[in-house]
Design a protein around this motif. Structure first.
Motif, PDB file in Angstrom:
ATOM      1  N   TYR A 453      -3.516 -53.209 -65.979  1.00  0.00           N
ATOM      2  CA  TYR A 453      -4.202 -53.149 -67.277  1.00  0.00           C
ATOM      3  C   TYR A 453      -3.272 -53.231 -68.480  1.00  0.00           C
ATOM      4  CZ  TYR A 453      -8.199 -51.673 -64.433  1.00  0.00           C
ATOM      5  OH  TYR A 453      -9.208 -51.613 -63.512  1.00  0.00           O
TER       6      TYR A 453
ATOM      7  N   ALA B  41     -12.117 -52.144 -68.069  1.00  0.00           N
ATOM      8  CA  ALA B  41     -10.800 -51.859 -68.642  1.00  0.00           C
ATOM      9  C   ALA B  41     -10.613 -52.571 -69.977  1.00  0.00           C
ATOM     10  CB  ALA B  41      -9.702 -52.260 -67.659  1.00  0.00           C
ATOM     11  N   PHE B  46     -10.460 -47.239 -68.126  1.00  0.00           N
ATOM     12  CA  PHE B  46      -9.549 -47.740 -67.094  1.00  0.00           C
ATOM     13  C   PHE B  46      -9.957 -47.289 -65.700  1.00  0.00           C
ATOM     14  CE2 PHE B  46      -6.465 -47.520 -70.817  1.00  0.00           C
ATOM     15  CZ  PHE B  46      -6.626 -48.863 -71.116  1.00  0.00           C
TER      16      PHE B  46
END
Lengths: 811, 220
Positions: A453, B41, B46
């Motif tokens: 991410y 995300a 997340f």
């Protein structure tokens, strides 16, 4: 305290303040003047004083005196209380006096209920005194203008410190205070607390860097000794039960004989039940009400003001009234069921009578024989001034994550500086570098080993250890999700006309269907229909079911448990007990035995073709419940064919088809290794804990009331996230945070460890030829749980309980 | 795997929610929602980036235990149409390994409509096998026997004070709805009006447990 004498201090009160006292025929109390003296010398202080001693005014007096002498602008004093319902109490203790003194001091409140335009204005043009909650303060600190807003802050007053310092809200406030201290280095901290057993621990909690010497202790004068009793209708105590319901008529008579009676119950469900019981015997139709945390805020405010105006004769309530609110002319407090701890009992009883020089009057209604012993222990403890021990745990990581993200929303930060600031908050004094780095990584990108991410970062490193938020939307999201209270999914109970009555948990609501009846808010309600997140109801006169709520139970405190152990062993003490209880213990002694305080009595016997093992371990319901799960698993492996277990605060009973010959093997301490971990991981405990830390830590968004997902929009569940995370990254920060919660709160692992560690050395195994008297309170539960719910009347349960008791008492 | 019959054919349901069709040598799954976590995300939530690996590992395990030659995904295979591009390396390897060795058919769903085939397999709107229609979302008025997904049905019940919910199939005379197979996919109560409206009266929730298929009538 050494320092100026009270009379010289009094001379130093501003004229307007001293004439206000004089005008009411009052004199400032010693502790109020001591608080003033400490403020003038710039010292932080912890005031420990009984209810009714003018504690809140003592906290505010220095602010009033200082502002009386000058016309300053800007935020001077923050007052933080765990309760949103600040208005009534603070009105009396602050706004009233200020108005009567004619001082131009602006006081405003800021909570989740404050309209957003006023909130925005408060940040631009703050009042001199702001009354707020830990959550709202934390949110204020997430705005860039917090730097100017708090720059001249002189004092923070934290009320009801004993009520939340050890919880997650305490962690949040402690971190916020560390932040405030950085923004306003001269800030003075003031804590106000009810009587507690360990003021030193609270001084250290309150102080920057846990430096106990930075906070002076001020103690209020002790109040009059309370007038306490145990209510035993007709000299009889039931064998089973834990609510004191059998005493409804006698409690109603007490209400009739007093001006205003508070009836405390240990759970919301019991409060609804007791209210119905009292209503049924309310022959004089006295005005009585009900108050608990699931009732709509409007309903609670209404009851509170009726109480304050003296319109209610009795109020059935729960822990929702444990804190703060001192209103109404309460002259009696009734505790239904066991008190669970002496501090709590003392605080509850302190709700009766707010004059220090008159005794508060309270009575405890034990629900069974063990509860009688516990009630006796509670009264003895209060008599001897012994309060419950205080256990502080390290700060939680989910709250830390929320705080750091909030700090980042206000302005970029430097990580070493921030770490130092965080460590100055007592719960986080021991925070390790590596854990801090993990928390940062968790906030920035989720903290996963798989760096998937990076492109979606919330926090961006700017080099040299500086971090900033990636996008403005991160702030907006944070402010929507902040807060440390995570409710179970709730449905709103309302009338068709729209009036809200309160909320019940979705899990329970799913057992209801249109046409079903349930008791809520003191009414019998019939379900009309389900509409989105609402249950539409109308009032009914039919008898109904009691709503149940999930969550942990309050366990009996360790020191009350110790007292009960000693009572059992000390025959000389028994003369104080009613005949019922004495006889119970005497027959127990003849038929089995009574353990010495250090011993663990384990009885095994056969009853109606089942084999029982009852351990009298006195470690509280949560620990017993955990142990019950573990021991029945061991029984399964040992082919003892377990069928189930039941627990209360005093004992655990496991039962199955085969006799248990060697209880020691079932209790060996290695049960807390692999088996404990396996069980907790598979149980719902960890998933429940995970849900909370995932919301608080900011992994998933909260569902906001009114914005609930509807029909087709299917969202993700934290249970599924938990399963995936546990499989692929079992060491993840949030799983550790969930484990910490499960250990500390849900399983009470500490007590469990003590129990099994001493089990084999101190176990006294008695093979009884049949059920023993001490086992009856548990056996009654076995019988009850075997019944399908709602099919048998209370009467038949009573008959069954009596039959069990007769069998056990047969000599 | 528990055998049962539907539309004149023999099927077997796996506890994870896959449907085995021995006569066609095929396995059917619905609503994998691959890369759901990375979709969230982007918005700052997340979720663990392991959902695709978890889903595909579970799928491969069923493929191996049944030994099928063909695989049908009944839509919403990716959480959005760019999901395929975001697959982490390990998940991509798992998926391309399967699409290469099996006769693989993607049926398009509402979440992944417009996704371009990048991981192998054939892309279709609907399919028909042995007179049974395969599509993403049930079409109420179609009289032909039909297999579909879309609703993520779950059977929910209360047992001894505990709230239990399990993924389930929903079956009526001519319609069979598969549960979601994805590791992070939530669910909709099997008796939800949306489901009942689509499958019609007399439907049942089928809950596969170890060696049995539990059948609970759905109250309309």
């Amino acid at each position: 305290m050494r320092g100026p004498t009270t009379s010289s201090l009094e001379a130093e009160l501003p004229k307007v303040v001293s004439s206000w006292f004089a005008g009411r025929g009052w004199e400032p109390r010693r502790h109020q003047l001591e608080m003033l003296a400490l403020a003038r010398s710039g010292k932080s202080a912890l005031l420990v004083a009984a209810t009714g001693s003018g504690k809140t005014l003592a906290g505010f007096l220095p602010t009033i005196c200082e502002l009386a002498g000058r016309s300053g602008e800007g935020l001077h004093t923050l007052y933080v209380s765990p309760l949103k319902a600040l208005a009534v109490d603070v009105q009396r203790n602050l706004i009233g006096p200020i108005a009567e003194m004619g001082l131009p001091i602006r006081v405003e409140t800021r909570t989740g209920d404050t309209p957003s335009d006023r909130k925005a204005r408060q940040r631009v043009r703050p009042p001199q005194v702001l009354l707020t909650t830990p959550e709202s303060l934390s949110l204020l600190l997430s705005y860039p203008d917090s730097f100017t807003l708090f720059a001249d802050l002189k004092t923070i007053v934290v009320d009801e410190l004993h009520g939340f310092a050890k919880e997650k809200r305490g962690d949040l406030l402690s971190l916020s205070m560390a932040r405030l201290q950085a923004l306003a280095p001269g800030l003075r901290r003031v804590g106000l607390s009810a009587t507690i057993s360990d003021p030193e621990a609270y001084r250290s909690w309150l102080a920057p860097h846990a430096d106990i010497d930075a906070v002076e202790l001020v103690e209020g004068e002790p109040g009059a000794e309370p007038d306490l009793s145990i209510l035993i209708p007709e000299g009889k105590i039931p064998w089973g039960g834990h609510s004191g319901r059998h005493a409804a008529r006698e409690v109603m008579e007490l209400i009739e004989r007093h001006r205003t009676t508070l009836v405390f119950c240990n759970t919301r469900s019991l409060a609804e039940l007791i209210f119905q019981d009292l209503w049924a015997v309310n022959d004089n139709a006295l005005p009585i009400g009900i108050h608990h945390g699931s009732l709509a805020i409007e309903a609670r405010r209404k009851v509170e003001s009726a109480m304050a105006e003296g319109q209610l004769r009795g109020l059935v309530c729960t822990a929702s009234l444990d804190l703060g609110i001192d209103w109404g002319d309460v002259d009696l407090v009734v505790q239904m069921g066991a008190p669970k701890g002496s501090s709590r009992l003392l605080q509850r009883i302190g709700r009766a009578n707010h004059r220090l020089d008159e005794p508060s009057k309270g009575t405890v209604v034990p629900g069974n024989r063990f509860e009688y012993l516990e009630a006796r222990a509670g009264l003895d403890a209060i008599d001897e001034g012994e309060l419950d021990p205080e256990t502080f745990r390290p700060g939680t990581l989910d709250v830390l994550s929320q705080h750091i993200l909030g700090v980042a929303c206000a302005a970029p930060f430097e990580e070493r500086e921030l770490l130092a600031e965080i460590r100055s908050a007592a719960p986080y004094a021991g925070l390790k570098d590596a854990t801090f780095a993990e928390v940062l990584s968790f906030i920035a990108t989720g903290g996963y080993a798989l760096k998937a991410y990076d492109k979606f970062r919330r926090l961006v490193p700017e080099g040299d250890g500086r971090w900033r938020i990636a996008r403005p939307i991160v702030s907006q999201q944070h402010r929507m999700n902040a807060g440390v209270i995570v409710e179970q999914p709730l449905l709103t109970v309302r009338f068709r006309g729209g009036r809200r009555l309160g909320t019940i948990e979705e899990g329970y609501a799913s057992t209801l269907a249109p046409g079903d009846h349930f008791y809520f808010s003191g009414l019998s309600l019939e379900v009309e229909q389900f509409k989105d997140s609402d249950i539409i109801v109308h009032a009914s006169s039919k008898s109904a079911r009691i709503v149940t709520y999930g969550g942990q139970r309050m366990s009996m405190s360790t020191h009350l448990a110790n007292r009960v152990r000693h009572m059992l062993a000390d025959r000389h003490d028994w003369h104080r007990f009613p005949d019922d209880v004495r006889e119970w213990l005497e027959v127990q002694e003849r038929r089995s035995c009574l353990p010495e305080p250090h011993q663990l009595l384990v009885e095994t016997f056969e009853h109606e073709k089942l084999h029982y093992m009852v351990a009298y371990s006195f470690e509280g319901w949560n620990a017993h419940q955990s142990l019950g799960m573990l021991i029945t698993r061991r029984m399964e492996n040992a082919d003892l064919k377990p069928l189930g277990f039941v627990a209360n605060d005093y004992a655990l009973a496991c039962y199955g088809l085969e006799p248990i010959r060697d209880p020691r093997a079932l209790f060996s301490p290695d049960i807390l290794e692999r088996e404990f971990i396996d069980w907790v991981e598979q149980s719902y405990l960890l998933k429940t804990a995970f849900r909370e830390v995932a919301v608080i830590g900011g992994l998933v968004d909260r569902h906001h009331p009114g914005k609930r997902k509807t029909g087709r929009q299917v969202s993700f569940s934290t249970d599924l996230i938990y399963d995936v995370l546990r499989r692929y990254e079992p060491e993840h920060l949030l799983l550790r945070a969930a484990w910490n919660d499960a250990r500390a709160r849900m399983t009470e692992l500490g007590r469990l460890v003590r129990l099994v560690d001493r089990a084999s050395a101190t176990m006294l195994h008695v093979e009884a030829e049949r059920m023993t008297p001490m086992a009856v309170p548990l056996m009654v539960i076995v019988g009850r749980e075997a019944l399908p719910p709602g099919t048998r009347a209370d009467e038949s349960l009573l008959i069954e309980a009596q039959a069990l008791a007769d069998e056990a008492m047969r000599v | 795997m528990v055998p049962f019959s539907f539309g004149g054919q023999s099927f077997a349901a796996s506890a994870e929610g896959a449907l085995h069709w021995p006569a066609q040598d095929a396995l059917l799954v619905a609503d994998l929602h691959l890369e759901k976590a990375s979709w969230f995300a982007r918005l700052g939530q997340f979720l663990p980036p392991y959902d695709s690996v978890a889903t595909l590992s579970a799928l491969r395990a069923v493929v191996q235990s049944t030994g099928v030659r063909r695989l049908y995904c009944l839509g919403d295979s990716f959480h959005d149409r760019f999901g395929c591009d975001r697959l982490p390396q390990q998940a991509r390897a798992l998926l391309t390994g399967m699409t290469a060795s099996l006769e693989w058919t993607w049926i398009v769903g509402n979440h992944d409509s417009g996704f371009a085939d990048a991981c192998g397999g054939k892309l279709v709107e609907e399919a028909e096998l042995a007179g049974i229609v395969l599509r993403h979302e049930a079409v109420r008025d179609d009289p032909r026997p039909e297999l579909s997904g879309h609703f993520h049905p779950q059977y929910r019940m209360h047992l001894k004070g505990r709230h239990v919910s399990r993924r389930c199939f929903v079956a009526s005379q001519t319609k069979l709805i598969l549960p979601a197979f994805g590791s992070l996919t939530g669910g909709l109560d099997a008796s939800h009006p949306e489901i009942v409206r689509n499958v019609g009266r007399g439907a049942a929730a089928l809950v596969p447990v170890q060696d049995r298929l539990l059948r609970f009538p759905i109250a309309a």
